[in-house]
Design a protein around this motif. Structure first.
Motif, PDB file in Angstrom:
ATOM      1  N   GLY A  73       0.790  -1.223   0.000  1.00 52.48           N
ATOM      2  CA  GLY A  73       0.000   0.000   0.000  1.00 52.48           C
ATOM      3  C   GLY A  73       0.821   1.270   0.000  1.00 52.48           C
ATOM      4  N   ASP A  74       2.139   1.144   0.093  1.00 47.90           N
ATOM      5  CA  ASP A  74       3.020   2.313   0.132  1.00 47.90           C
ATOM      6  C   ASP A  74       3.406   2.747  -1.282  1.00 47.90           C
ATOM      7  N   ALA A  75       4.076   3.892  -1.387  1.00 47.38           N
ATOM      8  CA  ALA A  75       4.474   4.425  -2.692  1.00 47.38           C
ATOM      9  C   ALA A  75       5.407   3.432  -3.387  1.00 47.38           C
ATOM     10  N   PRO A  76       5.056   2.952  -4.590  1.00 52.20           N
ATOM     11  CA  PRO A  76       5.857   1.930  -5.264  1.00 52.20           C
ATOM     12  C   PRO A  76       7.305   2.344  -5.505  1.00 52.20           C
ATOM     13  N   GLU A  77       7.553   3.600  -5.829  1.00 54.79           N
ATOM     14  CA  GLU A  77       8.925   4.005  -6.102  1.00 54.79           C
ATOM     15  C   GLU A  77       9.815   3.772  -4.876  1.00 54.79           C
ATOM     16  N   THR A  78       9.297   4.137  -3.712  1.00 51.83           N
ATOM     17  CA  THR A  78      10.057   3.938  -2.481  1.00 51.83           C
ATOM     18  C   THR A  78      10.219   2.449  -2.181  1.00 51.83           C
TER      19      THR A  78
END
Length: 202
Positions: free
Chosen positions: A79-84
């Motif tokens: 659920g977190d930002a994919p780039e990170t």
């Protein structure tokens, strides 16, 4: 009655790993490993039924201790930002798999790939689990609206290829090559950018 212990199993795996790396698979015997562990061959066979089983145990032990926590964390971060997420995962994964000992073990494994059953079992222990974890992440991140992936299996294979694009051949065939943390960060950054251009949420 012989009592098996986890400590003894760990010692056998660690000792066998060192022996395989030093002597090669063909050059390592169960007698050699038993001597290094300071146990009888009967005791050794009580833990591992054959040299092949012990070799696969060494691989599984190395993969499990180094990579399993990364795969678990990847799915938990859907659920977190994919780039990170994908940059963090890619950097940590490559740091582990491009370590000199890991590359040496990969060369040793490849040398045994003429045995189709051993090749299949290695695939199940390592690459398949890695690709399955990436695929599982693709499904979860798409469900969370973070990615737009319609073929998770293909996307997982493409991301794995992007991570490995500049390192797989060099690591295996360029003897003595080392990969700095800065180099790994750079190639992972480009890999994730390319991946998100294809599959970033619309």
């Amino acid at each position: 009655m012989r009592v098996r212990t986890e400590a003894k199993r760990e010692l056998i795996l660690k000792t066998a790993g060192t022996a395989f790396m030093e002597l090669g698979y063909e050059g390592t015997s169960m007698a050699e490993i038993a001597a290094r562990v300071d146990c009888s061959k009967a005791t050794l066979y009580g833990y591992f039924a054959s040299k092949e089983e012990l070799f696969l145990g060494v691989i599984a032990h190395g993969v499990g201790s180094a990579v399993d926590p990364l795969l678990d964390e990847l799915f938990a971060s859907a659920g977190d930002a994919p780039e990170t997420v994908l940059r963090r995962f890619g950097e940590r994964y490559l740091v582990v798999t491009l370590a000199p000992d890991a590359i040496a073990m990969k060369r040793l494994i490849i040398a045994q790939m003429s045995d189709p059953e051993l090749a299949r079992r290695f695939w199940e222990l390592g690459p398949r689990r890695y690709l399955d974890a990436l695929e599982k992440y693709m499904v979860a991140a798409t469900g969370a609206g973070r990615l737009d992936v319609d073929d998770p299996k293909l996307a997982a294979q493409q991301l794995a290829a992007l991570y490995d694009a500049e390192t797989s051949s060099g690591g295996l065939f360029a003897g003595g090559q080392t990969f700095t943390r800065e180099y790994i960060t750079r190639i992972v950054t480009y890999a994730v950018r390319a991946f998100l251009r294809m599959y970033g949420s619309r």
